[in-house]
Design a protein around this motif. Structure first.
Motif, PDB file in Angstrom:
ATOM      1  N   ARG A   1       0.838  -1.214   0.000  1.00 42.95           N
ATOM      2  CA  ARG A   1       0.000   0.000   0.000  1.00 42.95           C
ATOM      3  C   ARG A   1       0.865   1.252   0.000  1.00 42.95           C
ATOM      4  NH1 ARG A   1      -3.293  -3.067   4.256  1.00 42.95           N
ATOM      5  NH2 ARG A   1      -4.818  -4.096   2.936  1.00 42.95           N
ATOM      6  N   ALA A   2       1.931   1.192   0.794  1.00 46.72           N
ATOM      7  CA  ALA A   2       2.837   2.352   0.824  1.00 46.72           C
ATOM      8  C   ALA A   2       3.417   2.582  -0.565  1.00 46.72           C
ATOM      9  CB  ALA A   2       3.940   2.121   1.851  1.00 46.72           C
ATOM     10  N   ALA A   3       3.821   1.501  -1.211  1.00 41.81           N
ATOM     11  CA  ALA A   3       4.428   1.636  -2.534  1.00 41.81           C
ATOM     12  C   ALA A   3       3.430   2.200  -3.542  1.00 41.81           C
ATOM     13  CB  ALA A   3       4.956   0.289  -3.004  1.00 41.81           C
ATOM     14  N   LYS A   4       2.145   1.912  -3.322  1.00 40.77           N
ATOM     15  CA  LYS A   4       1.123   2.411  -4.255  1.00 40.77           C
ATOM     16  C   LYS A   4       0.856   3.901  -4.091  1.00 40.77           C
ATOM     17  CE  LYS A   4      -1.552  -1.754  -5.134  1.00 40.77           C
ATOM     18  NZ  LYS A   4      -2.831  -2.418  -4.914  1.00 40.77           N
ATOM     19  N   THR A   5       1.233   4.456  -2.951  1.00 43.97           N
ATOM     20  CA  THR A   5       0.922   5.871  -2.718  1.00 43.97           C
ATOM     21  C   THR A   5       2.170   6.732  -2.632  1.00 43.97           C
ATOM     22  OG1 THR A   5       0.884   5.476  -0.341  1.00 43.97           O
ATOM     23  CG2 THR A   5      -1.221   5.385  -1.485  1.00 43.97           C
ATOM     24  N   TYR A   6       3.341   6.094  -2.542  1.00 44.30           N
ATOM     25  CA  TYR A   6       4.571   6.851  -2.335  1.00 44.30           C
ATOM     26  C   TYR A   6       5.060   7.495  -3.634  1.00 44.30           C
ATOM     27  CZ  TYR A   6       9.499   7.808  -1.436  1.00 44.30           C
ATOM     28  OH  TYR A   6      10.712   8.423  -1.336  1.00 44.30           O
ATOM     29  N   ASN A   7       5.369   8.779  -3.562  1.00 45.47           N
ATOM     30  CA  ASN A   7       6.016   9.464  -4.681  1.00 45.47           C
ATOM     31  C   ASN A   7       7.444   9.798  -4.274  1.00 45.47           C
ATOM     32  OD1 ASN A   7       3.767   9.479  -6.251  1.00 45.47           O
ATOM     33  ND2 ASN A   7       3.341  11.655  -6.070  1.00 45.47           N
ATOM     34  N   PRO A   8       8.434   9.236  -4.933  1.00 45.63           N
ATOM     35  CA  PRO A   8       9.806   9.662  -4.633  1.00 45.63           C
ATOM     36  C   PRO A   8       9.935  11.153  -4.912  1.00 45.63           C
ATOM     37  CG  PRO A   8       9.785   7.743  -6.081  1.00 45.63           C
ATOM     38  CD  PRO A   8       8.381   8.242  -6.010  1.00 45.63           C
ATOM     39  N   THR A   9      10.924  11.798  -4.325  1.00 41.98           N
ATOM     40  CA  THR A   9      11.032  13.239  -4.485  1.00 41.98           C
ATOM     41  C   THR A   9      11.071  13.613  -5.967  1.00 41.98           C
ATOM     42  OG1 THR A   9      12.270  15.223  -3.914  1.00 41.98           O
ATOM     43  CG2 THR A   9      13.559  13.213  -4.209  1.00 41.98           C
ATOM     44  N   GLY A  10      10.299  14.632  -6.307  1.00 40.97           N
ATOM     45  CA  GLY A  10      10.265  15.092  -7.700  1.00 40.97           C
ATOM     46  C   GLY A  10       9.215  14.411  -8.548  1.00 40.97           C
ATOM     47  N   VAL A  11       8.685  13.286  -8.080  1.00 42.42           N
ATOM     48  CA  VAL A  11       7.661  12.596  -8.866  1.00 42.42           C
ATOM     49  C   VAL A  11       6.294  13.191  -8.569  1.00 42.42           C
ATOM     50  CG1 VAL A  11       6.504  10.383  -9.234  1.00 42.42           C
ATOM     51  CG2 VAL A  11       8.994  10.475  -9.032  1.00 42.42           C
ATOM     52  N   LYS A  12       5.523  13.427  -9.604  1.00 39.21           N
ATOM     53  CA  LYS A  12       4.242  14.110  -9.426  1.00 39.21           C
ATOM     54  C   LYS A  12       3.073  13.130  -9.480  1.00 39.21           C
ATOM     55  CE  LYS A  12       6.466  18.065 -11.312  1.00 39.21           C
ATOM     56  NZ  LYS A  12       6.813  18.717 -12.564  1.00 39.21           N
ATOM     57  N   ASP A  13       1.925  13.637  -9.011  1.00 39.62           N
ATOM     58  CA  ASP A  13       0.748  12.787  -8.924  1.00 39.62           C
ATOM     59  C   ASP A  13       0.031  12.664 -10.258  1.00 39.62           C
ATOM     60  OD1 ASP A  13       0.409  11.799  -6.240  1.00 39.62           O
ATOM     61  OD2 ASP A  13       0.331  13.902  -5.647  1.00 39.62           O
TER      62      ASP A  13
ATOM     63  N   GLY B   1      -2.942  16.023  -4.235  1.00 38.22           N
ATOM     64  CA  GLY B   1      -2.603  15.078  -5.300  1.00 38.22           C
ATOM     65  C   GLY B   1      -2.993  13.658  -4.936  1.00 38.22           C
ATOM     66  N   VAL B   2      -3.292  12.854  -5.953  1.00 39.49           N
ATOM     67  CA  VAL B   2      -3.598  11.430  -5.780  1.00 39.49           C
ATOM     68  C   VAL B   2      -2.669  10.668  -6.718  1.00 39.49           C
ATOM     69  CG1 VAL B   2      -5.336   9.688  -6.395  1.00 39.49           C
ATOM     70  CG2 VAL B   2      -5.978  11.653  -4.991  1.00 39.49           C
ATOM     71  N   PRO B   3      -2.002   9.588  -6.263  1.00 37.00           N
ATOM     72  CA  PRO B   3      -2.251   8.855  -5.025  1.00 37.00           C
ATOM     73  C   PRO B   3      -1.480   9.318  -3.790  1.00 37.00           C
ATOM     74  CG  PRO B   3      -0.692   7.633  -6.369  1.00 37.00           C
ATOM     75  CD  PRO B   3      -1.086   8.848  -7.180  1.00 37.00           C
ATOM     76  N   SER B   4      -0.637  10.343  -3.870  1.00 38.24           N
ATOM     77  CA  SER B   4       0.207  10.646  -2.701  1.00 38.24           C
ATOM     78  C   SER B   4      -0.568  11.291  -1.556  1.00 38.24           C
ATOM     79  CB  SER B   4       1.349  11.571  -3.116  1.00 38.24           C
ATOM     80  OG  SER B   4       0.858  12.883  -3.292  1.00 38.24           O
TER      81      SER B   4
END
Ligand code: CUK
Ligand code: CUA
Length: 865
Positions: free
Chosen positions: A45-57, A75-78
């Motif tokens: 679940r964390a991996a499905k919502t996590y945006n590494p820095t700079g990555v947009k929703d 933003g979604v999914p973050s």
């Protein structure tokens, strides 16, 4: 509920996860999971919502802000909050309500001359084309003070507020028709249309409900009040509405409660409102043909004018076959039209069922004038059973609905059961339920109420958070929960606390449909989109006085405000026009004058105005309120307010020791020399950029433009410095040379950023090992002594692998056990030269290998360093 994973034996899931993870980072993930008590499902679940820095929703959500009177953007999914848009409530960070131009917008919302400084926002809506979101405009209603606001999605600012001239409360808005011709806004608590007192026992005669159709100009993004009208309705309390689309385009649907027309009166011994207003088993769904009504409204004989606004009376609407009622289960809430416009789902808070009406059936009854009777106001009533496709038992307290791209798939919130239910409105089957925390109101699908739902996620907008978050006192945040709907069953991914008002509806749009800009054309009034009357360019700064009116034309640019001194008399009316001369992205300046309760936020290119009466005497610093640059604190000036009738005793000036002419000359020479050296660095960066064709890369080219904005200001300062030096005023010349240095530092700052960006773009691609090696190099502190491309406090490592026989092995040994090699002649010589010993940083074998890969990558790209 772990529905999604229940079907996969957990040992398989665990194994495969452990396998991939251990190869990636040596069981590090296992350690973290253990330390934090996370299950495999949590990690997925964390991996499905996590945006590494700079990555947009992928999606952007616009949530109503409830009683905060604002709109919240995330933003979604973050589930990361991106912005609060000030709408009905003053908001100092954005200058909203604290500068003249935004105050004008806020004051459009005055009602009967009274200032209103808050709102209760419920339903945001994105403008549509063919029923699909076009990403241009956002409308939102205020329930408490019936108003609609329009927000421009090019800059996410409120541009217009219109007051409903006849309603005293409004809830069923804002809803765009499928090509944004109109915005629907239904009344809530019935009241007289005029502004006079009418006794409550004349409720049935003089109190009215209604639906206002606000004409919308899709090009300008403004409501045209003169072309708007209201359909008069009985004093049933209208609630949510929806506009038809596809096959039902041209029609509108509005729920109601209290068709009993009960008016309460516990103070005179009557049962309370809640009892009397929910006595009947059914209320009425209003069905009206807005397209035909809009035509009728164009002719004088069809309308009455109340408070300067057009009303189409019920009898006219009935006469032209444009208004009908259908019984619906009592005290309904949501009414939601399916993506194709054929099914209309109504949920009743007090009924466990959802009722699905079918448009073709309704249309047939209307066409054949098959009525079962008329209500007391003469409006024809259609039979409920003959209009229904069917009913489904969902659970307790169904409220709102959203759609997915799967045919027939609909999601409904259950307020009392605290659940989201997935079901099919065509087959009338319940498919899945998911618990939420707690008491969900609206739910938000991705474009889930448009003609083109995107699926993937549902957000549950819960009214209560109770135990989900850290206790922050009795007032809890709201809880927005993100649910994955891409699997067969729903899976709750994450909770987001939302601590601003109590949101009702939220709408989500695919991020790529939004095209916000990053700067204004120089001198723009952002509220009108036109050139501001106070637009001031560099060199045009001035202070004008006309009687007791003082007008300042000022500019702001890193890191100064021009002018730096403003002197006025007590009682003067002061107007300060400010232009932010920046073009660089995100270089906003703020501006305030201490003690005067004014504030502006100036985005690049924007001009706005502050206005106040200088009614207190004294010295008031003014300053930039955004940390915009290294010399941000110096970005200030003084407002001097003096009393013209007062005699001020001047202070005795202190005698201070000053520099000798020789000392001054030395400082001047030094300053000039430093500037020359700095300029040489800049020129080398410029050469590098040009040699490597920076203009082929937009990101880099933009940075270079920003850098030259700064650099281009140098000649003017140089001229002033030289003039001062020539006139013998070295003190002043040094100050101008300092200014030149400031500009050079800013140029270099952006220039080096551009160079780094360019290197990343044109260097050979980094493998995973190289990336790991660079990270290990950084985290191991290697950069403290070794600068790539330069001899620093340690040798330059470019080419180090070639410097030794068996280079890779040599470097590996040296990193892992340097002390064993201190006595080797080569190493000894280095230690003597740098007066430092290479320390043992306790790198693992893998880290060492990765660092060697990184060193190889450096050699491949040696020309870039
Ligand atoms: S309303 Cu608040 S939960 Cu105003 Cu749309 Cu239903
Ligand atoms: Cu401009 Cu701080």
């Amino acid at each position: 509920m772990d529905n999604y994973f229940k079907k996969i034996p957990s040992f398989i899931l665990g194994m495969s996860l452990v396998a991939t993870v251990s190869s990636a980072s040596d069981g590090e993930l296992q350690k973290v999971m253990k330390a934090r008590g996370l299950t495999e499902n949590d990690v997925i679940r964390a991996a499905k919502t996590y945006n590494p820095t700079g990555v947009k929703d992928e999606f952007v959500v616009f949530s109503s802000g409830g009683q905060s009177g604002q709109v919240i953007v995330y933003g979604v999914p973050s589930m990361r909050i991106l912005k609060y848009i000030a709408v009905f409530t003053p908001e100092p960070w954005q200058g909203y309500g604290y500068d003249v131009d935004s105050l004008k917008v806020l004051r459009q919302g005055n009602i009967r001359g009274r200032e209103i400084n808050w709102g209760d926002t419920h339903h945001p809506a994105i403008s549509e084309k063919d029923g699909k979101y076009d990403g241009k405009w956002l409308a939102i209603n205020d329930k408490a003070n019936p108003r609609i606001a329009i927000i421009d999605l090019e800059d996410f600012e409120t541009k217009q507020i219109v007051v409903n001239p006849v309603f005293k409360s409004a809830h069923g808005g804002a809803f765009f028709t499928q090509n944004s011709e109109f915005i629907i806004e239904a009344a809530q608590y019935a009241a007289p249309f005029d502004n006079e007192y009418h006794p409550i026992d004349e409720y049935k005669e003089t109190y009215r409900g209604g639906v206002t159709l606000w004409k919308f100009d899709t090009k300008k993004g403004r409501i045209l009040e003169k072309d708007s009208f209201t359909l008069e309705l009985p004093p049933y309390m209208q609630d949510l509405s929806d506009s038809g689309k596809g096959v039902s385009d041209g029609w509108g649907f509005t729920n109601s409660f209290n068709t009993e027309m009960y008016t309460g009166g516990i103070e005179v011994g009557m049962p309370p409102n809640e009892a009397g207003m929910s006595r009947n088993d059914t209320d009425f769904l209003h069905v009206y043909n807005w397209k035909k009504l809009a035509e009728l409204a164009k002719h004088k004989e069809n309308v009455q004018i109340v408070n300067g606004h057009k009303i189409i009376p019920m009898d006219i609407a009935v006469k032209h076959d444009t208004l009908f009622l259908i019984p619906e289960p009592k005290s309904p809430h949501g009414v939601d039209v399916s993506p194709d416009g054929e099914y209309i789902t109504v949920c009743g808070k007090l009924d466990t069922h959802a009722s699905v009406f079918k448009w073709s059936k309704i249309q047939n009854l209307i066409k054949n004038k098959k009525y079962i009777g008329k209500d007391p106001y003469g409006i024809p009533i259609l039979d409920m059973k003959s209009s229904l496709h069917g009913q489904v038992e969902l659970g307790l307290g169904p409220l709102h609905n959203q759609y997915s791209p799967v045919d027939g798939e609909i999601y409904t919130s259950l307020y009392v059961d605290s659940q989201i239910v997935k079901w099919n409105y065509k087959t009338l089957k319940v498919l899945d339920k998911e618990n939420v925390h707690y008491n969900v109101g609206h739910l938000c699908g991705m474009e889930g109420k448009s003609a083109d739902p995107q699926g993937k996620y549902i957000i549950s907008l819960n009214k209560l958070a109770i135990d989900r978050f850290q206790n922050v006192g009795p007032l809890h945040p709201q809880n927005h929960q993100l649910i994955d709907i891409s699997g067969k069953t729903m899976d709750l991914l994450v909770d987001m606390p939302l601590p601003l008002g109590e949101p009702h509806q939220a709408v989500a749009i695919r991020a790529e449909k939004l095209h916000p800009h990053v700067r204004y054309t120089m001198g723009t009034n952002s509220k009108t989109g036109e050139q501001h009357i106070g637009k001031t360019l560099a060199g045009q700064e001035r202070i004008e006085r006309n009687g007791n009116k003082v007008t300042v034309y000022s500019t702001l640019v890193r890191s100064h405000i021009n002018p730096e001194r403003i002197t006025v008399n007590v009682g003067d009316e002061v107007t300060i026009h400010m232009t932010n001369l920046e073009r660089a992205q995100d270089e906003t300046h703020g501006f305030t004058v201490d003690h005067y309760d004014v504030h502006a936020s100036l985005e690049p290119g924007e001009t706005t105005t502050l206005q106040f009466t200088a009614d207190i005497e004294g010295v008031f610093p003014y300053y930039c309120t955004e940390f915009c640059s290294a010399l941000h604190l110096e970005m200030m000036g003084y407002l001097m307010v003096k009393d013209p009738n007062k005699k001020y005793v001047s202070a005795q000036k202190l005698k201070m020791s000053t520099m000798t002419p020789a000392e001054l000359k030395a400082e001047y020479d030094k300053t000039v020399a430093v500037n020359d050296a700095t300029d040489a660095v800049i020129q080398s960066v410029v050469k590098f950029l040009k040699d490597n064709h920076f203009d082929k890369h937009k990101v880099v080219a933009d940075l270079v433009t920003d850098a030259f904005d700064q650099y281009g200001q140098i000649p003017a300062q140089k001229k002033l410095a030289n003039e001062a030096a020539k006139a013998g005023d070295l003190e002043k010349a040094i100050l101008f040379e300092n200014m030149i240095w400031q500009l050079m530092v800013k140029t270099a700052d952006v220039g080096i950023r551009a160079k780094d960006a360019l290197v990343r773009l044109i260097a050979t691609k980094q493998s995973a090992a190289v990336q790991n090696g660079e990270r290990a190099f950084g985290e191991g502190g290697c950069g403290g002594c070794h600068v790539i491309g330069k001899v620093s406090s340690g040798p330059d490592l470019t080419g180090v692998l070639q410097r030794h026989e068996n280079g890779e092995q040599w470097v590996k040994n040296f990193i892992m056990k340097p002390e064993a090699m201190y006595e080797e002649p080569y190493v000894k010589g280095m230690i003597d030269y740098f007066n430092l010993k290479m320390p043992n940083q306790h790198m693992s074998e893998k880290e060492t290998k990765d660092i060697i890969e990184y060193l190889k990558w450096i050699d491949e790209n040696a020309n870039l360093f």
